[in-house]
Design an enzyme around this catalytic site. Sequence first.
Site, mmCIF file in Angstrom:
data_model
loop_
_atom_site.group_PDB
_atom_site.id
_atom_site.type_symbol
_atom_site.label_atom_id
_atom_site.label_comp_id
_atom_site.label_asym_id
_atom_site.label_seq_id
_atom_site.Cartn_x
_atom_site.Cartn_y
_atom_site.Cartn_z
ATOM 1 C CB SER A 17 -19.610 -7.487 13.272
ATOM 2 O OG SER A 17 -18.733 -8.215 12.455
ATOM 3 C CB THR A 62 -19.225 -15.093 11.641
ATOM 4 O OG1 THR A 62 -17.831 -15.344 11.715
ATOM 5 C CG2 THR A 62 -19.863 -15.433 12.981
ATOM 6 C CE LYS A 66 -18.089 -16.201 6.916
ATOM 7 N NZ LYS A 66 -16.876 -15.545 6.418
ATOM 8 C CG ASP A 102 -16.095 -12.946 3.827
ATOM 9 O OD1 ASP A 102 -16.138 -12.026 4.664
ATOM 10 O OD2 ASP A 102 -16.611 -14.060 4.018
ATOM 11 N N GLY A 127 -4.399 -22.533 1.478
ATOM 12 C CA GLY A 127 -5.673 -23.008 2.012
ATOM 13 C C GLY A 127 -6.657 -23.281 0.894
ATOM 14 N NE ARG A 152 -3.892 -29.907 7.141
ATOM 15 C CZ ARG A 152 -4.484 -29.649 8.294
ATOM 16 N NH1 ARG A 152 -3.768 -29.441 9.368
ATOM 17 N NH2 ARG A 152 -5.799 -29.587 8.365
ATOM 18 C CB THR A 153 -6.105 -31.923 2.017
ATOM 19 O OG1 THR A 153 -6.035 -32.036 3.447
ATOM 20 C CG2 THR A 153 -6.703 -33.173 1.412
ATOM 21 C CE LYS A 156 -10.538 -29.053 1.972
ATOM 22 N NZ LYS A 156 -10.434 -28.949 3.444
ATOM 23 C CG MET A 213 -7.466 -13.751 4.415
ATOM 24 S SD MET A 213 -8.152 -14.861 3.170
ATOM 25 C CE MET A 213 -9.803 -15.068 3.731
ATOM 26 N N GLY A 237 -5.807 -9.581 8.990
ATOM 27 C CA GLY A 237 -7.092 -9.427 8.303
ATOM 28 C C GLY A 237 -8.005 -8.351 8.874
#
Length: 269
Positions: A17, A62, A66, A102, A127, A152-153, A156, A213, A237
């Site tokens: 950045s 970052t 956040k 973002d 994700g 994966r979970t 969520k 990303m 990304g």
Amino acid sequence: MIDRYAVIGNPVAHSKSPEIHAAFAHALGEDIEYGRLVATPADFRPSADRFRQEGGKGLNITVPCKEEAFRYAAVLSDRARGAEAVNTLRFDAGQVFGDNTDGVGLIRDITRNLDVGLAGKRVLLLGAGGAARGVLGPLLAERPASLAIANRTQAKAQALASQFGGGASAIALAALEGCSFDVVINATSASLADLLPPIPRGIFASHGLAYDMVYGRGDTPFLARARAEGVGRVADGSGMLIEQAAESYFVWRGVRPPVEAGFSALHQR
Ligand code: ATR
């Protein structure tokens, strides 16, 4: 006095950045100072307070700060509220404004730099953590034909989909077998550990886009898999990084920097 900005989080030593913002300012003929601040969520607030008291004008936030920055801001943009995270703080007189650039960064990179439209497309988002949440609202605003979230979970992914009011639907990773998508976006952190998210073969359309990303790691296992399966296009990304920075610059200073300057700064490193 030169206007001061910084990126705050941990780690920030390798953040690009500062170079990107210096390139933006240079291209615009503006004079800014842009540094790095190390902070964890526990000491984010005092660090941000100190920077502000010393006359700092704004921060980029970052990982892993956040969510703390979201709580720190007194006034929030709609996109920060949707993301439940802030990556841009602007210190106005007596007030802290929090925004999240973002999502718009990702959308601009895909639709403008890569010239891939999202309207009417079948999109898969891998994700369901902070990175996925941050881009979900802006992705839906592009009106894809469908937006599936796989994680994966799975609980969520379901929670995230229902929070965004039915525009997106959760799908189990195993249930992706036999499905293919025009655009597959990897918003998991698996690439940071050089791992492939557990996706079945055949999900990448031959004309499609595979987008990771994560940036600066070359071909991640995700991009390598997509390439091996003959996906039309792969991208990491880095364009999102530059586009979110450009939007932050605009939020702070009301001027849009030329993104080309950011791309050349990044590629010179
Ligand atoms: P971020 O802010 O980067 O999104 P996060 O909130 O910790 O970080 O979320 C990380 C995401 O990457 C989660 O969706 C996580 O899956 P789980 O919810 O099941 O933990 C996903 N993730 C991390 N490592 C992964 C791996 N090796 N394979 C698949 N998914 C992974």
